[in-house]
Write an enzyme that holds these catalytic residues in place. Sequence first.
Site, PDB file in Angstrom:
ATOM      1  N   HIS A 293       8.989  29.045 -23.383  1.00  0.00           N
ATOM      2  CA  HIS A 293       9.780  29.008 -22.062  1.00  0.00           C
ATOM      3  C   HIS A 293      10.318  27.508 -21.768  1.00  0.00           C
ATOM      4  O   HIS A 293       9.568  26.446 -21.911  1.00  0.00           O
ATOM      5  CB  HIS A 293       9.222  29.591 -20.750  1.00  0.00           C
ATOM      6  CG  HIS A 293      10.091  29.259 -19.758  1.00  0.00           C
ATOM      7  ND1 HIS A 293       9.645  28.455 -18.594  1.00  0.00           N
ATOM      8  CD2 HIS A 293      11.195  30.015 -19.205  1.00  0.00           C
ATOM      9  CE1 HIS A 293      10.552  28.586 -17.681  1.00  0.00           C
ATOM     10  NE2 HIS A 293      11.464  29.440 -17.947  1.00  0.00           N
ATOM     11  N   SER A 294      11.444  27.407 -21.800  1.00  0.00           N
ATOM     12  CA  SER A 294      12.071  26.169 -21.032  1.00  0.00           C
ATOM     13  C   SER A 294      11.801  25.055 -22.265  1.00  0.00           C
ATOM     14  O   SER A 294      11.850  25.039 -23.461  1.00  0.00           O
ATOM     15  CB  SER A 294      11.558  25.773 -19.921  1.00  0.00           C
ATOM     16  OG  SER A 294      12.458  24.740 -19.242  1.00  0.00           O
TER      17      SER A 294
END
Length: 422
Positions: free
Chosen positions: A236-237
């Site tokens: 994520h991210s």
Amino acid sequence: MYSPAIISGLLWGALPLLTAAQDDATLALPKGVAPTGDCTGVKGISPKCSSQESAYQRDFFYIGGGYVDSGIPGQQMWSDQLYVEKLTPAKKANKPYPMVFVSAGVNSGAEWLNTPDNRKGWASYYLDQGYQVYIVDIAANGRSGQQLLSKYPLRLGSTDIINEQGFTAPGDFDQYPQANLHTQWPGNGTRGDPTFDAFTAANVPISSSNVNVENTMRTSGCQLLSMIGQSYTVCHSAGCTYTAIWSDACPDLLRANINNEPGNIPFTSLIGNATVAGVGRGAARPCGLTYTPLQFDPPVTECSAFTTAEVGPDTLSKRSCILQTGTIHKLTQLSKVPYIMITGEASPHITYDHCFVEYFKQMGLTNYQWIKLADIGIKGNAHFMFLEKNNQEIAAAINYGLGVLNKSPAAPDHPKLPISLK
């Protein structure tokens, strides 16, 4: 490429969770404490509340690193290790490849376990599907904290304002038109709301030394994958920086790289627009997806070898991209691993994740797929989609695609994209 490193199992555990549902009527509360029946968020800590997590056995390990000078004469300390949790379904894993979860570092790897309002998280979902699950805290973050402070200086992870504007309540701010579509955060997304406060309480510092963190994630992360075999990585991210590095350094050990709104936008940092505090645009990742060189053709030893230019119009609904100019250095190893990118319809990422596609085209990559959740009927998500109200629906869509990938040729081969998620 990665090199052998010392394996540390100094701390370990095999702590099966209590899995039997407990009858509230049989639980004795302290005198004067009345049962409320509310187990949302932090209230779930009450002994009368049943866990929302799935049944599993838990082990934890420290992988990689070695002894370094402590600064105290005659004494050394351990550095460059990664904290890894191994979660095994109570009914045993029955899927051919494990799943390795990597967070952005703003919150630790614990964010994969459950949500700020105490619903089942993605780790439990995939345990229910029969996957062996691993959760990694990135270097110098969470339980992968480092004593070698000179190598891993820390900086602020996030604030209440950054969280509200970028993650939990983007519709309250005039950053980009799609923000008004956000409906899935569990709560009003602002300071004082219990779910928001629980999310913010989980914010931790991250290291300001991008180069050292990337180098440690490269060595210790590939060591982990070499121990568990070819795996799906789920990031994520900013955490997607490190799975990209693994795809480059040890590609045969990744089955597919599943990127939930990757934060390593090529050559730049894009969050909203410059009119709102805490967001804007700046130069970042001078090697494209990273701060350290990957394997390119022509080869690159220093990120200064790249020349870049802004490409395309820049509007609030669709941002411009930064791409290479002059000599185009193309990735040679990362392209071996299937790259899946998932974007929510109300996230700032919907305004600039197309830049990954443009970058991959320039790199000559073909085995990638961009999945916009709205296109498969999943609406209203912002950046932390795996914590939002429909997180199980998103996990189920990914799981549908994994069912296809699991049937593809075995390691060291890789599946081919695109796949259907519904």
